[in-house]
Scaffold this motif. Structure first.
Motif, PDB file in Angstrom:
ATOM      1  N   THR A 277       0.828  -1.209   0.000  1.00  0.00           N
ATOM      2  CA  THR A 277       0.000   0.000   0.000  1.00  0.00           C
ATOM      3  C   THR A 277       0.861   1.258   0.000  1.00  0.00           C
ATOM      4  OG1 THR A 277      -1.810  -1.127   1.136  1.00  0.00           O
ATOM      5  CG2 THR A 277      -1.733   1.271   1.316  1.00  0.00           C
ATOM      6  N   ARG A 278       1.877   1.277   0.827  1.00  0.00           N
ATOM      7  CA  ARG A 278       2.704   2.485   0.979  1.00  0.00           C
ATOM      8  C   ARG A 278       3.427   2.851  -0.315  1.00  0.00           C
ATOM      9  NH1 ARG A 278       5.875   0.478   4.732  1.00  0.00           N
ATOM     10  NH2 ARG A 278       7.906   0.520   3.724  1.00  0.00           N
ATOM     11  N   TYR A 279       3.995   1.853  -0.975  1.00  0.00           N
ATOM     12  CA  TYR A 279       4.758   2.126  -2.189  1.00  0.00           C
ATOM     13  C   TYR A 279       3.876   2.464  -3.391  1.00  0.00           C
ATOM     14  CZ  TYR A 279       9.140   0.547  -0.049  1.00  0.00           C
ATOM     15  OH  TYR A 279      10.261   0.420   0.739  1.00  0.00           O
TER      16      TYR A 279
ATOM     17  N   GLU B 145       5.280 -11.527   3.099  1.00  0.00           N
ATOM     18  CA  GLU B 145       5.667 -12.550   2.120  1.00  0.00           C
ATOM     19  C   GLU B 145       4.486 -12.984   1.261  1.00  0.00           C
ATOM     20  OE1 GLU B 145       4.175 -15.198   5.493  1.00  0.00           O
ATOM     21  OE2 GLU B 145       4.974 -13.161   5.225  1.00  0.00           O
ATOM     22  N   LEU B 146       3.279 -12.587   1.654  1.00  0.00           N
ATOM     23  CA  LEU B 146       2.083 -12.847   0.844  1.00  0.00           C
ATOM     24  C   LEU B 146       1.674 -11.620   0.035  1.00  0.00           C
ATOM     25  CD1 LEU B 146      -0.083 -14.759   3.497  1.00  0.00           C
ATOM     26  CD2 LEU B 146       1.425 -15.735   1.739  1.00  0.00           C
ATOM     27  N   GLY B 147       2.399 -10.528   0.201  1.00  0.00           N
ATOM     28  CA  GLY B 147       2.042  -9.301  -0.496  1.00  0.00           C
ATOM     29  C   GLY B 147       0.744  -8.689  -0.010  1.00  0.00           C
ATOM     30  N   LEU B 148       0.424  -8.879   1.270  1.00  0.00           N
ATOM     31  CA  LEU B 148      -0.829  -8.340   1.784  1.00  0.00           C
ATOM     32  C   LEU B 148      -0.809  -6.817   1.748  1.00  0.00           C
ATOM     33  CD1 LEU B 148      -1.540 -10.559   4.922  1.00  0.00           C
ATOM     34  CD2 LEU B 148      -2.330 -10.890   2.571  1.00  0.00           C
ATOM     35  N   PRO B 149      -1.887  -6.196   1.305  1.00  0.00           N
ATOM     36  CA  PRO B 149      -1.995  -4.748   1.415  1.00  0.00           C
ATOM     37  C   PRO B 149      -2.537  -4.358   2.779  1.00  0.00           C
ATOM     38  CG  PRO B 149      -3.900  -5.595   0.261  1.00  0.00           C
ATOM     39  CD  PRO B 149      -3.021  -6.791   0.586  1.00  0.00           C
TER      40      PRO B 149
ATOM     41  N   ASP C  54      -2.149   2.958  -5.543  1.00  0.00           N
ATOM     42  CA  ASP C  54      -2.225   2.077  -6.711  1.00  0.00           C
ATOM     43  C   ASP C  54      -1.582   0.760  -6.307  1.00  0.00           C
ATOM     44  OD1 ASP C  54      -1.710   0.669  -9.094  1.00  0.00           O
ATOM     45  OD2 ASP C  54      -1.579   2.527 -10.266  1.00  0.00           O
ATOM     46  N   LEU C  55      -2.412  -0.259  -6.038  1.00  0.00           N
ATOM     47  CA  LEU C  55      -1.889  -1.517  -5.495  1.00  0.00           C
ATOM     48  C   LEU C  55      -1.042  -2.279  -6.504  1.00  0.00           C
ATOM     49  CD1 LEU C  55      -4.857  -2.849  -3.322  1.00  0.00           C
ATOM     50  CD2 LEU C  55      -2.782  -1.670  -2.586  1.00  0.00           C
TER      51      LEU C  55
END
Length: 552
Positions: free
Chosen positions: A341-343, A391-395, A362-363
């Motif tokens: 989310t941050r990036y 490691e799961l790419g959770l937003p 922008d996810l």
């Protein structure tokens, strides 16, 4: 897959494990629910230990699992020698530590020296004992200012916004003394001038080290000591002159802790949470007789910008070099907006004071950058921390109903700050089920924070056989980190692949990392591609927001 050799084969003197470890942070309430009551627990962690071994971590760090009213997610500790009943029992914690060790995974526990819970036996005794008592000497009780003592002793600001003093009531109901709390009123600050406070913490260290804990993470490590004169925070102050931050007296405390850690045949480690902008002051905590490592937050809060990241990496390595301490690299934790989310935001840096509801992200961009950032941090010299779910790419879950929010940062900001609950939503393990595998379907209690309806698409089950998934990237990356010799030791040498918006460096003679943060594809140097965070261009260049590891 087991990794016992990583534990048993360590040459502790020549190659201490902590200098290059991958340490996985577990927030117990949200990792896995073993008994189906909606709250994560130690039974859930024990069942998922094989997952952590397969991921390839060397240690796990638990945020506080002790008895607590949970006014601040467990950082309000009521009893260090008891596990909170929501999480399990002391016997289960001992079993978990032993079972993890059998898989080659060490355990680091959290210690919070600045404060305890207002439900701690010491604080209840202090309230009952009254002014001037030995019980109150363990805390910062103080008469108020003004004719009737109605004015707070200082105007210090809380780390959670708002005031730092709460007034007590005398037994007859009249207003009494004030007590200090740099966080919430439920977290009274301890007075480290008290010999009892100092001895108690040494005893707590031994209690957990004797049970097999490999080390402690020290919460808010620069805060415990205060200036007894209680001056206001000056607009300008020199090193060590802040009344409640980074006081010089802290170092004597941590030297005594280090002596305890070093007294074990397999020395334990001290990891500090040290938020300080002054790199020289920061490095003092890492002298050979103090902490082993400290969190490097500077890199985590930087924007997705090549110059900013290079600057942070250079400054971090330079700060650690004089004391021969390894740097640590971390992209997030239980307090910080998740990287995906941050990036993806226009302002991709992080600042607690700037957190707001409704910030656009922008996810897709954030995910691409988070993959590249993961490879960048994993290639740097030092230790790597991974927060559960990254490691799961959770937003970040940013649409939690207001009525379920629990974080005091939200409430003390009068509802302006969304708080930290969005990065603490219980993990998804399966595509479906009542809680996406967080708890057993046979006892489908609602998780303590609601999961989004699309959570199953981010689950372990959805990713574990997908070669393009974030989970596969992390597993591959951590395997290479263990097996590529150049990543195990040595420094870093920058090289220029031809663009200011590219971060590129070598580790030793045979490994290179190239991260392109710009819009123009970056040309790779000659070598074998070991891993890429995303597809390369048809002619083999590195696209925007992509990282590549090379055997050169």
């Amino acid at each position: 897959m087991t990794t016992t050799s990583r534990l048993a084969g360590d040459d502790a003197a020549a190659h201490p494990w902590w200098r290059h470890a991958v340490i996985y942070q577990i927030y117990p309430r949200s990792f896995a629910d073993g008994n189906g009551d909606g709250t994560g627990d130690l039974a859930g962690v024990r069942a998922r230990l094989p997952y952590l071994a397969e991921l390839g971590v060397d240690a796990v760090w638990f945020t506080p699992w002790y008895a607590s009213p949970l006014a601040d997610g467990g950082y309000d500790v009521a009893d260090y020698r008891a596990i909170d009943p929501q999480f399990g029992t002391l016997e289960e914690a001992e079993a978990l530590i032993a079972e993890a060790a059998a898989l080659g995974i060490r355990t680091v526990v959290d210690v919070v020296p600045n404060h305890v819970s207002s439900e701690h036996a010491w604080f209840r005794a202090a309230l009952a004992a009254g002014p001037g008592s030995p019980e109150r000497a363990r805390f910062w009780f103080h008469d108020g200012l003004g004719e009737h003592g109605d004015t707070m002793p200082t105007n210090w600001q809380s780390s959670f916004q708002g005031t730092t003093w709460t007034r007590t009531k005398n037994p007859d109901g009249t207003p009494g003394q004030w007590y200090l709390h740099l966080f919430t009123p439920e977290q009274p600050d301890l007075n480290w001038e008290s010999p009892e406070v100092r001895q108690e913490h040494l005893d707590v260290l031994r209690f957990w080290f004797d049970r097999g804990a490999a080390g402690v993470r020290i919460d808010s490590a620069a805060l415990p000591v205060k200036d007894r004169a209680l001056p206001e925070v000056p607009e300008m102050h020199g090193p060590g002159e802040h009344p409640h931050l980074d006081r010089d007296e802290l170092h004597e405390i941590y030297r005594s802790w280090r002596a305890v850690a070093d007294s074990y045949a397999d020395p334990r480690i001290l990891v500090g949470e040290v938020w300080l902008p002054d790199t020289e002051r920061f490095a003092k905590y890492l002298r050979p007789d103090e902490m082993h490592t400290a969190f490097n937050f500077d890199f985590m809060v930087r924007p997705w910008d090549a110059a900013a990241l290079r600057e942070s990496i250079t400054a971090t390595l330079a700060a650690h070099a004089p004391v021969d301490a390894p740097a640590t690299w971390v992209l997030s934790n239980h307090d910080v907006t998740r990287p995906v989310t941050r990036y993806g935001r226009e302002d991709s840096s992080f600042d607690f004071a700037r957190k707001r509801f409704g910030t656009p992200t922008d996810l897709a961009v954030g995910t691409r950058r988070a993959r590249a950032a993961a490879m960048l941090t994993a290639a740097l010299p030092g230790a790597l921390y991974v927060y559960q779910g990254d490691e799961l790419g959770l937003p970040e879950v940013e649409d939690l109903p207001l009525e379920v929010l629990q974080d005091p940062m939200h409430f003390r900001s009068h509802g302006v700050d969304p708080g930290r609950d969005g990065c603490r939503v219980p993990l998804p393990w399966t595509r479906g089920g009542a809680s996406f595998g967080f708890g057993p379907d046979a006892a489908p209690a609602e998780p303590w924070l609601p999961q989004p309806s699309w959570w199953g698409g981010c689950s372990v089950e959805a990713q574990e056989h997908d070669p393009a998934s974030m989970l596969t990237l992390y597993r591959t990356m951590l395997r290479l980190r263990r097996t590529v010799p150049e990543l195990a030791s040595g420094g870093l040498a920058w090289f220029a692949p031809g663009a200011d918006d590219v971060v590129a460096f070598r580790r030793g003679a045979g490994f290179a990392c190239v991260v392109n943060l710009g819009s123009t594809p970056a040309v790779l140097p000659d070598g074998e591609v070991l891993l890429a965070s995303g597809p390369l261009t048809p002619d083999g260049a590195v696209p925007q927001d992509t990282a590549v590891w090379l055997r050169s």
